[in-house]
Motif scaffolding. Structure first.
Motif, mmCIF file in Angstrom:
data_model
loop_
_atom_site.group_PDB
_atom_site.id
_atom_site.type_symbol
_atom_site.label_atom_id
_atom_site.label_comp_id
_atom_site.label_asym_id
_atom_site.label_seq_id
_atom_site.Cartn_x
_atom_site.Cartn_y
_atom_site.Cartn_z
ATOM 1 N N ASP A 173 0.811 -1.207 0.000
ATOM 2 C CA ASP A 173 0.000 0.000 0.000
ATOM 3 C C ASP A 173 0.850 1.265 0.000
ATOM 4 N N THR A 174 2.167 1.115 -0.152
ATOM 5 C CA THR A 174 3.076 2.252 -0.260
ATOM 6 C C THR A 174 4.019 2.020 -1.438
ATOM 7 N N LEU A 175 4.090 3.000 -2.318
ATOM 8 C CA LEU A 175 5.037 2.934 -3.431
ATOM 9 C C LEU A 175 6.233 3.806 -3.070
ATOM 10 N N ARG A 176 7.376 3.159 -2.837
ATOM 11 C CA ARG A 176 8.608 3.884 -2.521
ATOM 12 C C ARG A 176 9.311 4.206 -3.826
ATOM 13 N N LEU A 177 9.286 5.460 -4.187
ATOM 14 C CA LEU A 177 9.727 5.888 -5.507
ATOM 15 C C LEU A 177 11.041 6.655 -5.418
ATOM 16 N N GLY A 178 12.052 6.184 -6.152
ATOM 17 C CA GLY A 178 13.344 6.850 -6.197
ATOM 18 C C GLY A 178 13.504 7.619 -7.492
ATOM 19 N N TYR A 179 14.170 8.768 -7.409
ATOM 20 C CA TYR A 179 14.341 9.594 -8.594
ATOM 21 C C TYR A 179 15.606 10.437 -8.467
ATOM 22 N N VAL A 181 -3.056 3.396 -2.455
ATOM 23 C CA VAL A 181 -1.591 3.442 -2.411
ATOM 24 C C VAL A 181 -1.106 4.851 -2.110
ATOM 25 N N LYS A 182 -0.158 4.931 -1.156
ATOM 26 C CA LYS A 182 0.485 6.193 -0.833
ATOM 27 C C LYS A 182 1.875 6.223 -1.464
ATOM 28 N N LEU A 183 2.420 7.428 -1.615
ATOM 29 C CA LEU A 183 3.739 7.590 -2.211
ATOM 30 C C LEU A 183 4.767 7.998 -1.175
ATOM 31 N N SER A 184 5.958 7.433 -1.324
ATOM 32 C CA SER A 184 7.108 7.811 -0.506
ATOM 33 C C SER A 184 8.218 8.199 -1.474
ATOM 34 N N TRP A 185 8.673 9.484 -1.408
ATOM 35 C CA TRP A 185 9.622 10.026 -2.384
ATOM 36 C C TRP A 185 11.040 9.988 -1.849
ATOM 37 N N HIS A 186 12.012 9.591 -2.705
ATOM 38 C CA HIS A 186 13.409 9.492 -2.280
ATOM 39 C C HIS A 186 14.322 9.944 -3.414
ATOM 40 N N ASP A 241 10.715 0.576 -4.470
ATOM 41 C CA ASP A 241 9.857 -0.254 -5.305
ATOM 42 C C ASP A 241 9.927 0.139 -6.774
ATOM 43 N N PHE A 242 10.203 1.422 -7.022
ATOM 44 C CA PHE A 242 10.190 1.936 -8.388
ATOM 45 C C PHE A 242 11.290 2.963 -8.559
ATOM 46 N N ARG A 252 11.166 -3.022 -8.869
ATOM 47 C CA ARG A 252 11.583 -4.258 -8.220
ATOM 48 C C ARG A 252 10.635 -5.349 -8.725
ATOM 49 N N THR A 253 11.184 -6.458 -9.177
ATOM 50 C CA THR A 253 10.359 -7.477 -9.825
ATOM 51 C C THR A 253 9.246 -7.991 -8.924
ATOM 52 N N ARG A 254 9.520 -8.202 -7.668
ATOM 53 C CA ARG A 254 8.464 -8.687 -6.765
ATOM 54 C C ARG A 254 7.330 -7.677 -6.632
ATOM 55 N N TYR A 255 7.686 -6.379 -6.651
ATOM 56 C CA TYR A 255 6.637 -5.365 -6.582
ATOM 57 C C TYR A 255 5.827 -5.368 -7.880
ATOM 58 N N ALA A 256 6.505 -5.503 -9.005
ATOM 59 C CA ALA A 256 5.813 -5.536 -10.291
ATOM 60 C C ALA A 256 4.824 -6.692 -10.350
ATOM 61 N N GLN A 257 5.203 -7.810 -9.763
ATOM 62 C CA GLN A 257 4.315 -8.965 -9.746
ATOM 63 C C GLN A 257 3.134 -8.762 -8.799
ATOM 64 N N ALA A 258 3.384 -8.048 -7.693
ATOM 65 C CA ALA A 258 2.345 -7.838 -6.682
ATOM 66 C C ALA A 258 1.378 -6.722 -7.057
ATOM 67 N N ARG A 259 1.887 -5.643 -7.678
ATOM 68 C CA ARG A 259 1.037 -4.485 -7.967
ATOM 69 C C ARG A 259 1.170 -3.986 -9.403
ATOM 70 N N PRO A 260 0.835 -4.811 -10.371
ATOM 71 C CA PRO A 260 0.872 -4.336 -11.764
ATOM 72 C C PRO A 260 -0.101 -3.187 -12.002
ATOM 73 N N ASP A 261 -1.179 -3.132 -11.207
ATOM 74 C CA ASP A 261 -2.146 -2.037 -11.360
ATOM 75 C C ASP A 261 -1.512 -0.688 -11.042
#
Length: 324
Positions: free
Chosen positions: A35-41, A66-71, A89-90, A226-235
């Motif tokens: 329920d959290t997308l940890r996004l790196g940029y 889903v909430k966002l976490s920015w890094h 995760d992304f 991350r492949t496991r995240y892609a498999q868990a949350r393709p939406d």
């Protein structure tokens, strides 16, 4: 989908040797949840910077719970290191060179999207008064660039075209901020960097372009998960892809408005930002196996210079299908 071949990764792997683990350790404390997308940029992650400034992704992901976490990271290599260590995760766009190093370390990554080529959006710079006139003149010179960045490959490819090898120059591995300082003080003879740092150096220091990627390195940028995240949350990834695609079209159709949004984020004037954005395609598209051909050339070039520990099969990856 093309399935990845996975190998265990440790801090002694290629990315552990090259990147900083400080950000990864800090992120690890937060853990990971679907329920959290940890996004790196990075600072140069233009489309993500726009979506962050406008709050677009938060609005798009809220109905999905889903909430966002920015890094933010200084460059692509430590970003993918954190992704591979399950502390993100992304990953927003990294240059085509960076995933090659991740694969050499056995990373389990899913290629979510690719920006179409932007060869002139990275270049080899020299100061306006430099006696260096051609790439061949770099022989014996000190050249600054970020290790494993797209600029690293551009330098290798440009040297090869000029009949030189990587061993013919003195490398200085520097973050963009450190590279700019070293370039201005004369601590390095040339600097290889990408936009918007490239445009800023051109406009603020009258730096001269020795060579860009045209005809040498197409400079495609990738979005990975991350492949496991892609498999868990393709939406979630489908939603992110859709917003990136829209943002890419908006930037090209509204250059002045985009520059105005990015100016306070990047700390640059709008004219510099427009110059930088004009050189990026921002055309977001799915990653297909045929589109990874240059990845293999990049991997083989680094291997030939003994900068990779083993040969990498760049097709041995997982490809995300945004329309699935």
């Amino acid at each position: 989908m093309v399935k990845a071949t996975a190998h265990a990764f440790t801090r002694r792997g290629v990315l552990g040797l090259l990147g900083s683990l400080a950000a990864a350790r800090a992120l690890a404390q937060a853990g990971s949840a679907s329920d959290t997308l940890r996004l790196g940029y990075q600072k140069s992650s233009t489309l993500i910077a726009l979506l962050k400034a406008q709050g677009t992704l938060e609005k798009r992901l809220a109905p999905l719970g889903v909430k966002l976490s920015w890094h933010e990271f200084t460059s692509g290599l430590p970003l993918l290191e954190a992704l591979n260590l399950d502390n993100l995760d992304f990953s927003a766009d990294v240059a085509d060179t960076v995933p090659v190093f991740a694969q050499a370390a056995g990373a389990q990554l899913t290629f979510v999207a690719q920006e179409a080529p932007s060869p002139s959006a990275q270049a080899i710079l020299v100061r306006a008064d430099s006696p260096i006139k051609t790439v061949a003149d770099l022989k014996g010179r000190k050249v600054g660039f970020a290790k494993a960045a797209g600029s690293h490959y551009l330098l290798i490819a440009a040297l090869a075209k000029a009949g030189l090898s990587f061993k013919d120059i003195e490398p200085a591995y520097l973050t963009p901020a450190d590279g700019r300082a070293a370039f201005e003080t004369g601590a390095i003879d040339a600097w290889v960097v990408w936009d918007p740092f490239l445009a800023a150096a051109q406009r603020q220091t009258q730096a001269r372009v020795l060579a860009d990627g045209t005809g040498i390195a197409s400079y495609q940028r990738y979005y990975l998960a991350r492949t496991r995240y892609a498999q868990a949350r393709p939406d979630v990834l489908r939603a992110v892809y859709a917003e990136l695609e829209k943002a890419g079209r908006w930037v090209k159709q509204n250059p002045a408005e985009a520059a105005a949004v990015l100016a306070p984020v990047w700390g640059l004037d709008t004219a510099t930002i427009e110059q930088a954005n004009a050189r990026r395609s921002y055309r977001v598209r799915p990653v297909v196996a045929a589109g990874l051909a240059e990845q293999q050339r990049i991997a083989d070039a680094f291997l030939a210079e003994k900068l990779l520990p083993r040969r990498v099969d760049t097709l041995a990856v997982t490809l995300f299908e945004p329309g699935a």
